[in-house]
Design a protein around this motif. Structure first.
Motif, PDB file in Angstrom:
ATOM      1  N   ARG A 286     -47.983  10.551  30.037  1.00  8.73           N
ATOM      2  CA  ARG A 286     -47.249   9.783  28.856  1.00  8.73           C
ATOM      3  C   ARG A 286     -48.379   9.312  28.080  1.00  8.73           C
ATOM      4  O   ARG A 286     -49.381   8.902  28.272  1.00  8.73           O
ATOM      5  CB  ARG A 286     -46.575   8.571  29.315  1.00  8.73           C
ATOM      6  CG  ARG A 286     -45.718   7.900  28.432  1.00  8.73           C
ATOM      7  CD  ARG A 286     -44.716   6.884  28.951  1.00  8.73           C
ATOM      8  NE  ARG A 286     -43.875   6.444  28.009  1.00  8.73           N
ATOM      9  CZ  ARG A 286     -43.100   5.410  28.397  1.00  8.73           C
ATOM     10  NH1 ARG A 286     -42.828   4.865  29.464  1.00  8.73           N
ATOM     11  NH2 ARG A 286     -42.072   5.059  27.364  1.00  8.73           N
ATOM     12  N   TRP A 868     -37.091  10.088  45.297  1.00  7.47           N
ATOM     13  CA  TRP A 868     -37.082   9.112  44.065  1.00  7.47           C
ATOM     14  C   TRP A 868     -37.667   7.743  44.535  1.00  7.47           C
ATOM     15  O   TRP A 868     -37.051   7.357  45.601  1.00  7.47           O
ATOM     16  CB  TRP A 868     -35.830   9.323  43.538  1.00  7.47           C
ATOM     17  CG  TRP A 868     -35.298  10.566  42.586  1.00  7.47           C
ATOM     18  CD1 TRP A 868     -34.745  11.668  42.926  1.00  7.47           C
ATOM     19  CD2 TRP A 868     -35.500  10.741  41.420  1.00  7.47           C
ATOM     20  NE1 TRP A 868     -34.663  12.370  42.130  1.00  7.47           N
ATOM     21  CE2 TRP A 868     -35.015  12.038  41.075  1.00  7.47           C
ATOM     22  CE3 TRP A 868     -36.333  10.227  40.391  1.00  7.47           C
ATOM     23  CZ2 TRP A 868     -35.033  12.594  39.636  1.00  7.47           C
ATOM     24  CZ3 TRP A 868     -36.099  10.532  39.108  1.00  7.47           C
ATOM     25  CH2 TRP A 868     -35.694  11.791  38.704  1.00  7.47           C
ATOM     26  N   PHE A 936     -38.278   0.982  36.597  1.00  6.78           N
ATOM     27  CA  PHE A 936     -38.531   2.368  36.314  1.00  6.78           C
ATOM     28  C   PHE A 936     -37.918   3.147  37.645  1.00  6.78           C
ATOM     29  O   PHE A 936     -37.531   2.541  38.475  1.00  6.78           O
ATOM     30  CB  PHE A 936     -39.686   2.805  36.344  1.00  6.78           C
ATOM     31  CG  PHE A 936     -40.758   2.312  37.418  1.00  6.78           C
ATOM     32  CD1 PHE A 936     -40.942   3.292  38.720  1.00  6.78           C
ATOM     33  CD2 PHE A 936     -41.342   1.551  37.631  1.00  6.78           C
ATOM     34  CE1 PHE A 936     -41.686   3.145  39.740  1.00  6.78           C
ATOM     35  CE2 PHE A 936     -42.199   1.126  38.751  1.00  6.78           C
ATOM     36  CZ  PHE A 936     -42.341   2.046  39.693  1.00  6.78           C
ATOM     37  N   ARG A 938     -38.932   6.926  39.198  1.00  9.42           N
ATOM     38  CA  ARG A 938     -39.855   7.906  39.140  1.00  9.42           C
ATOM     39  C   ARG A 938     -39.524   9.080  40.459  1.00  9.42           C
ATOM     40  O   ARG A 938     -39.160   8.680  41.536  1.00  9.42           O
ATOM     41  CB  ARG A 938     -41.224   7.231  39.472  1.00  9.42           C
ATOM     42  CG  ARG A 938     -42.221   8.265  39.689  1.00  9.42           C
ATOM     43  CD  ARG A 938     -43.532   7.513  39.558  1.00  9.42           C
ATOM     44  NE  ARG A 938     -43.848   6.928  38.227  1.00  9.42           N
ATOM     45  CZ  ARG A 938     -44.832   6.161  38.101  1.00  9.42           C
ATOM     46  NH1 ARG A 938     -45.396   5.502  38.947  1.00  9.42           N
ATOM     47  NH2 ARG A 938     -44.822   5.765  36.665  1.00  9.42           N
ATOM     48  N   ARG A 940     -41.323  10.413  42.734  1.00  4.26           N
ATOM     49  CA  ARG A 940     -42.603  10.590  43.161  1.00  4.26           C
ATOM     50  C   ARG A 940     -42.956  11.951  43.775  1.00  4.26           C
ATOM     51  O   ARG A 940     -44.100  12.110  43.419  1.00  4.26           O
ATOM     52  CB  ARG A 940     -42.494   9.380  44.184  1.00  4.26           C
ATOM     53  CG  ARG A 940     -43.665   9.269  45.011  1.00  4.26           C
ATOM     54  CD  ARG A 940     -44.749   8.832  44.307  1.00  4.26           C
ATOM     55  NE  ARG A 940     -44.488   7.455  43.663  1.00  4.26           N
ATOM     56  CZ  ARG A 940     -45.392   6.694  42.963  1.00  4.26           C
ATOM     57  NH1 ARG A 940     -46.431   7.346  42.806  1.00  4.26           N
ATOM     58  NH2 ARG A 940     -45.039   5.416  42.820  1.00  4.26           N
ATOM     59  N   ASN A 966     -45.321  12.477  40.794  1.00  2.48           N
ATOM     60  CA  ASN A 966     -45.105  11.741  39.444  1.00  2.48           C
ATOM     61  C   ASN A 966     -44.586  12.663  38.526  1.00  2.48           C
ATOM     62  O   ASN A 966     -45.141  12.759  37.086  1.00  2.48           O
ATOM     63  CB  ASN A 966     -46.370  11.024  38.997  1.00  2.48           C
ATOM     64  CG  ASN A 966     -46.803  10.176  40.217  1.00  2.48           C
ATOM     65  OD1 ASN A 966     -46.202   9.363  40.847  1.00  2.48           O
ATOM     66  ND2 ASN A 966     -48.252  10.099  40.396  1.00  2.48           N
ATOM     67  N   THR A 969     -40.730   9.915  34.942  1.00  2.00           N
ATOM     68  CA  THR A 969     -40.303   8.498  35.036  1.00  2.00           C
ATOM     69  C   THR A 969     -39.433   8.206  33.966  1.00  2.00           C
ATOM     70  O   THR A 969     -39.786   8.588  32.650  1.00  2.00           O
ATOM     71  CB  THR A 969     -41.682   7.930  34.911  1.00  2.00           C
ATOM     72  OG1 THR A 969     -42.737   8.146  35.830  1.00  2.00           O
ATOM     73  CG2 THR A 969     -41.466   6.427  35.030  1.00  2.00           C
ATOM     74  N   THR A 971     -37.823   5.126  32.191  1.00  2.00           N
ATOM     75  CA  THR A 971     -38.128   3.707  31.989  1.00  2.00           C
ATOM     76  C   THR A 971     -37.855   3.264  30.561  1.00  2.00           C
ATOM     77  O   THR A 971     -38.259   4.172  29.809  1.00  2.00           O
ATOM     78  CB  THR A 971     -39.525   3.257  32.619  1.00  2.00           C
ATOM     79  OG1 THR A 971     -39.737   1.927  32.487  1.00  2.00           O
ATOM     80  CG2 THR A 971     -40.492   4.219  31.809  1.00  2.00           C
ATOM     81  N   ASP A 977     -47.652   3.189  31.805  1.00  2.00           N
ATOM     82  CA  ASP A 977     -47.136   3.196  33.269  1.00  2.00           C
ATOM     83  C   ASP A 977     -46.499   1.694  33.340  1.00  2.00           C
ATOM     84  O   ASP A 977     -47.396   0.875  33.348  1.00  2.00           O
ATOM     85  CB  ASP A 977     -48.090   3.667  34.158  1.00  2.00           C
ATOM     86  CG  ASP A 977     -47.534   4.308  35.290  1.00  2.00           C
ATOM     87  OD1 ASP A 977     -46.498   3.537  35.885  1.00  2.00           O
ATOM     88  OD2 ASP A 977     -48.151   5.045  35.952  1.00  2.00           O
ATOM     89  N   GLN A 979     -45.600   0.906  36.120  1.00  2.00           N
ATOM     90  CA  GLN A 979     -45.987   0.058  37.496  1.00  2.00           C
ATOM     91  C   GLN A 979     -47.213  -0.894  37.402  1.00  2.00           C
ATOM     92  O   GLN A 979     -47.349  -1.578  38.342  1.00  2.00           O
ATOM     93  CB  GLN A 979     -46.374   1.449  38.355  1.00  2.00           C
ATOM     94  CG  GLN A 979     -46.618   1.172  39.930  1.00  2.00           C
ATOM     95  CD  GLN A 979     -46.826   2.249  41.190  1.00  2.00           C
ATOM     96  OE1 GLN A 979     -46.365   2.199  41.842  1.00  2.00           O
ATOM     97  NE2 GLN A 979     -47.568   3.180  40.357  1.00  2.00           N
ATOM     98  N   ARG A 989     -49.695  12.981  36.587  1.00  2.00           N
ATOM     99  CA  ARG A 989     -48.685  13.948  37.040  1.00  2.00           C
ATOM    100  C   ARG A 989     -49.389  15.150  37.576  1.00  2.00           C
ATOM    101  O   ARG A 989     -50.233  15.776  37.020  1.00  2.00           O
ATOM    102  CB  ARG A 989     -47.925  14.493  35.665  1.00  2.00           C
ATOM    103  CG  ARG A 989     -46.977  15.592  36.042  1.00  2.00           C
ATOM    104  CD  ARG A 989     -46.166  15.758  34.984  1.00  2.00           C
ATOM    105  NE  ARG A 989     -45.329  14.756  34.228  1.00  2.00           N
ATOM    106  CZ  ARG A 989     -45.247  14.722  33.125  1.00  2.00           C
ATOM    107  NH1 ARG A 989     -45.791  15.597  32.071  1.00  2.00           N
ATOM    108  NH2 ARG A 989     -44.488  13.729  32.621  1.00  2.00           N
TER     109      ARG A 989
END
Length: 999
Positions: A286, A868, A936, A938, A940, A966, A969, A971, A977, A979, A989
């Motif tokens: 991102r 997830w 979020f 994600r 995973r 990843n 995501t 959110t 991020d 997190q 990613r």
């Protein structure tokens, strides 16, 4: 033979019926229409399974596999083999024209009674466990190409929160098991860290300090678990409640993480080889939408116009010296690269029925998304050796693992923060002749960091030797011993090229050296007794622990090197400064015991206790006792529940209560300490003594209900827990007038963690298709229950009774003043001064809900799995740290929402370089407006694999796999991020592809 059988059948003699049935199997084995069928049965880790039942459905003829998992049976092409073994899913295989089979059994997750769970000093099963234990197997860990094995647990365990707070490999994740218990926090403080045990050997869980930037307010340091090879891990168990942790006494206050490495399996001296290789790439998933150069120039000019001031070359090089038409995407330039990852693992196992081994080696390499030659490499080796005597009374188990990692990474926060703040028209990075461009000292070139070379090397040896001897069939003596050695060396060099050439005359080159060592040994003799009297079963153990650990640290800074080629050679430095030179020793001793009882396989009672002694307390406070009681009642075994078995196949109530302690503080805190004065002429005190502080106490309560529905095809577990930690051990802050910053003491404060944990799992099989799914949900709550005298203590502005320990006290944001264009917050007491008394908004930043949803679909040779992870939390929204209009970029959406004229209703204050806007921005940054929903969802992990049909080539299995991490995501958070909000590198990613071979 066939005619004889026919004649006897025709006679229809009832007295010979039994003889007929006995001879039918012999007839079948000698039938001319049958072929000899051979095969080998293994588990998913390619370990042979002895004792597997192999039967023919038509004739009911059967056999079993030997110690090497091999079998032989006669069957016709029309027969079907039925392969079954307790704890694994049965398989039906048509014989057809095939005469050789390689069979892999999948563990049956619904078989509660046979899935073995490591509980530390003893083993249990899902059906019989009275404590709360979460487990992840090798199959789940191997799917993820991670550096740290704890990263593979994210989203997979209820009550276990793991946050990998940077995308840079090698840094320590933040882990909490059922919340924060201690008021102690900060880097290197193990007051809230769980106990790590690898093959029975405890290791220091505190991260290693680092000059390179792997230690910062947002990054935890270098994790000692990095030297482990995740591919060599058989399982990871996490012990959570009092029943599971009390046997570890003071060491288990924050939970226990048990890591079990892979072992060999007895056989007939056949060597098995498992190989895995993968390669992949990672990118930052991102980027932020920042302003264009034209908008940036307009914003800067507007700021000076609003202030009625004139730009100068000193305060506005971006307007007067730099190219106003230049544009650089600094996000792409500074962290927009591609990180490459490569991994190779080789595993060899074999031996005889009584002596067998497992030998493995691994290699991992990962580069960076930053410009420059940043990379992380790791080499690992492991050996496991098992032996048992002919009479099965003596057993030996040796396991050794060695890991060496070389980290040439850095946390990247300087590149990330620079990319998110640097003006889009900033100068080119290099001059025409390829040198760093300093643009006449009008800016700090971010690539100067590339010349600040840093390398950390960590090596760790972990070894365990376990000896046991069966004195009688019921009584066994055991001795567990372990040794660990960790060494860490880090060198950071800052050459003259690191600085602006205009400043070289006033700069001294320097090198920073960190050398750290951790060495420990442990000896644990114990006795185990097991016996059965009718329906009553007793499993008891008693033992003791003797542990010693020594930590050393040496930090040296060398300055004034005559040239860059001599950097790092301390003998060439003009001046040496030793910032730390310490040796700390820690001794620990304990006795422990357990009594496990169960009656009729439906009533279970587990009693554990431990008496601990620690060198971290004064002589009068050195020992303490801890214990727990746990019980379980399997209601589904009661007669009055049998009518519900078709629907409610398993029902279990369990509960536990007990206490654990904590001595996770610094060594020698109860003593007066002194250091030498400069020049060595005397001593000066460095620590106040307090010989009477004592153990921190953690009391844990849990109640749980476990259900199995429709023959355990659907399993539901619900747990409620309450943990209270009191007698808090802290470094109590002192006023400066005392000459000391703090003193070790106990605070009469109580921290409470409560919560609900929900787990559900299901499976579905039909023919070649199977589906497994699991869901875990945690709803935790943390609060400070009591703290007498907090208003007069140094914690008055940090904590509040009834609120979480992870709480921010904030101003109440009231918007942008339409007339002045400045951010405003509420002056609660209307005294015209903004201070802590005005920070009336309390924001809890803990996770309020988290969990994971995992699925695995298999059809024939194709398998698809995904996980997830979801988190509900509040956090800090991303905003540039400087006020709008100052030199530095901003988000495009903020540019469009700024105040421009009196009367504007705006979200962002006016552009300005004045002091008033800077103060207003500071209050804004400490108000509730800066905090938002950072929840979020994600994706995973996502994996796809295909098993090639290679049996005819002599290859047991060959699996091609594609793995993503990843990938997506969802959110509302607008930063990099959610997190870990801020300017650290987000989780990358990753996409990897590889091959697994079993010979």
């Amino acid at each position: 033979m066939k005619n004889k059988t026919t004649r006897l059948t025709g006679a229809a003699l009832p007295g010979l019926l039994c003889l007929l049935m006995s001879l039918s199997a012999l007839w079948a084995s000698a039938s001319p229409f049958q072929n000899q069928i051979t095969g080998r049965v293994t588990d998913t880790n390619d370990h042979p399974i002895p004792g597997v039942s192999i039967s023919l459905i038509i004739s009911n003829t059967g056999t079993q596999t030997d110690m090497d998992g091999e079998f032989s049976i006669y069957a016709t092409p029309q027969d079907t083999l039925r392969i079954s073994y307790i704890g694994f899913k049965p398989i039906l295989l048509p014989v057809g024209n095939q005469t050789s089979f390689s069979i892999t059994l999948q563990q049956d997750i619904t078989d509660l009674g046979e899935v073995t769970i490591n509980a530390g000093y003893y083993n249990t099963t899902r059906r019989e466990q009275t404590g709360s234990i979460a487990r992840v197997t090798a199959e789940e860990i191997e799917r993820q190409p991670v550096t740290n094995p704890l990263a593979a647990l994210q989203g997979r365990m209820a009550g276990v929160s793991i946050v990998q707070r940077s995308g840079v490999p090698g840094n320590a994740p933040a882990i909490q098991i059922r919340g924060q218990n201690s008021l102690r926090s900060g880097f290197g403080n193990s007051g809230n860290l769980p106990l790590y045990i690898i093959d029975g050997v405890p290791i220091d869980s505190a991260p290693l300090n680092s000059f390179s930037g792997l230690t910062s307010p947002t990054i935890s340091g270098i994790d000692p678990l990095n030297t482990l090879n995740p591919a060599n891990i058989e399982s990871i168990e996490v012990l959570k409640d009092a029943d599971a942790t009390a046997i570890y006494g003071s060491r288990g206050a924050n939970g226990v993480i048990l890591i079990t490495t892979k072992k060999g399996t007895g056989g007939k001296q056949k060597t098995r080889i498992n190989a895995q290789v993968y390669t992949g790439a990672g990118v930052v998933p991102r980027k932020l939408d920042l302003v264009t150069t034209a908008d940036y120039i307009r914003l800067r000019q507007e700021a000076f116009a609003n202030d009625g001031t004139t730009p100068t070359e000193t305060n506005s090089p971006d307007l007067l010296l730099w190219d106003p038409d230049r544009y650089t995407d600094w996000q792409e330039t500074l962290f927009g690269g591609t990180a490459a990852t490569t991994g190779v693992n080789l595993d060899v196992s074999g031996g005889s029925a009584r002596t067998y081994y497992n030998l493995g080696v691994g290699y991992q390499r990962e580069t960076s998304v930053f410009p420059g030659d940043f990379k992380y490499t790791k080499l690992t080796a492991n050996l496991s050796l098992n032996h048992r005597s002919i009479d099965e009374r003596f057993k030996l188990q040796l396991s050794t693992s060695f890991g060496s990692d070389r980290n040439r990474q850095f946390d990247g926060s300087s590149f990330v923060s620079t990319a998110l703040s640097l003006a889009p028209n900033a100068p080119a990075l290099y001059t025409n002749n390829g040198e760093l461009n300093w643009e006449n000292s009008s800016w700090s070139n971010p690539l100067a960091t590339l010349y600040r070379e840093s390398e950390a090397r960590v090596q760790q040896l972990i070894s365990n030797l376990s000896l046991s001897y069966a004195i009688t069939p019921e009584l066994e003596a055991r001795l567990n011993t372990g040794y660990t050695l960790l060494t860490s060396e880090e060198l950071t060099e800052q050459p003259i090229r690191f600085y602006d050439p205009a400043l070289w005359g006033n700069i001294l080159t320097r090198s920073l050296h960190i050398t750290a060592g951790r060495q420990s040994w442990i000896v644990e003799p114990q006795l185990n007794y097991r016996n059965t009297w009718g329906k009553l079963n007793l499993d008891a153990l008693a033992g003791s622990t003797f542990q010693h650990r020594q930590n050393t640290a040496l930090n040296i800074i060398g300055t004034g090197y005559p040239n860059d080629q001599l950097l790092g050679n301390l003998a060439a430095a003009e001046q040496l400064s030793v910032t730390e030179n310490t040796t700390q020793k820690y001794a620990y001793a304990a006795t422990f015991g357990r009594i496990g009882l169960h009656y009729a396989r439906k009533y279970y009672l587990n009693l554990t206790g431990r008496r601990d002694g620690s060198s971290r307390f004064g002589p009068s406070r050195r020992f303490a006792s801890f214990g727990a009681v746990g019980g379980a009642w399997i209601l589904s075994e009661e007669n009055w529940m049998q009518g519900l078995k078709t629907f409610l196949s398993f029902t279990k109530l369990r509960g536990s209560y007990g206490s654990a302690g904590s001595d996770q503080i610094g060594d020698y805190g109860y003593l007066d300490t002194y250091s030498a004065t400069p020049g060595g002429g005397g001593l000066y005190p460095t620590q106040l003594t307090n010989p009477i502080y004592s153990w921190e106490r953690n009391r844990k309560l849990e109640l749980a209900l476990e259900l199995g529905l429709w023959n355990d095809k659907l399993r539901l577990n619900t747990s409620w827990y309450r943990n209270r930690s009191s007698n808090q051990l802290v470094g109590y802050n002192l006023p400066a007038i005392t000459g000391f910053t703090s003193v070790q003491a106990n605070l009469d404060a109580t921290v409470e963690n409560t919560g609900w944990e929900f787990e559900a799992s299901t499976h579905f099989n039909t023919g070649r298709f199977s589906w497994q799914a699991s869901l875990n949900v945690s709803i935790p709550q943390n609060r400070l229950v009591s703290f007498p005298g907090i208003e007069e203590s140094s914690y008055a502005n940090t904590y509040k009774i009834g609120e979480s320990l992870n709480t921010q006290f904030l101003y109440d944001y009231t918007g942008v003043d339409p007339e002045t264009g400045l951010y405003t917050v509420m002056d609660v007491n209307e005294d015209g001064v903004y201070n802590f008394d005005d920070r009336v908004v309390v924001k809890d930043l803990n996770r309020t809900l988290f969990g994971g949803f995992q699925n695995q679909f298999t059809y024939g040779r194709v398998s698809l799995d995904f996980l997830w992870e979801f988190v509900v939390q509040d956090g800090q929204q991303y905003y540039p740290s400087l006020a709008p209009g100052r030199m530095g970029t901003m988000l495009q959406e903020d540019y469009d929402r700024r105040w421009q004229n009196p009367g504007d209703i705006a979200e962002i204050q006016k552009a300005s370089v004045g002091v008033s806007t800077l103060l207003a921005n500071f209050r804004y940054q400490t108000s509730d407006k800066l905090y938002t929903d950072t929840s979020f969802l994600r994706l995973r992990t996502l994996g796809l694999s295909y098993e090639l049909p290679t049996e005819s080539l002599g290859i047991h299995s060959c699996i091609l796999f594609l793995q993503g991490q990843n990938l997506l995501t969802l959110t509302a958070y607008r930063g990099l991020d959610p997190q870990y909000p801020g300017t650290t590198l987000p989780a990358l990613r990753m996409l990897t592809a590889g091959l697994k071979l079993n010979f």
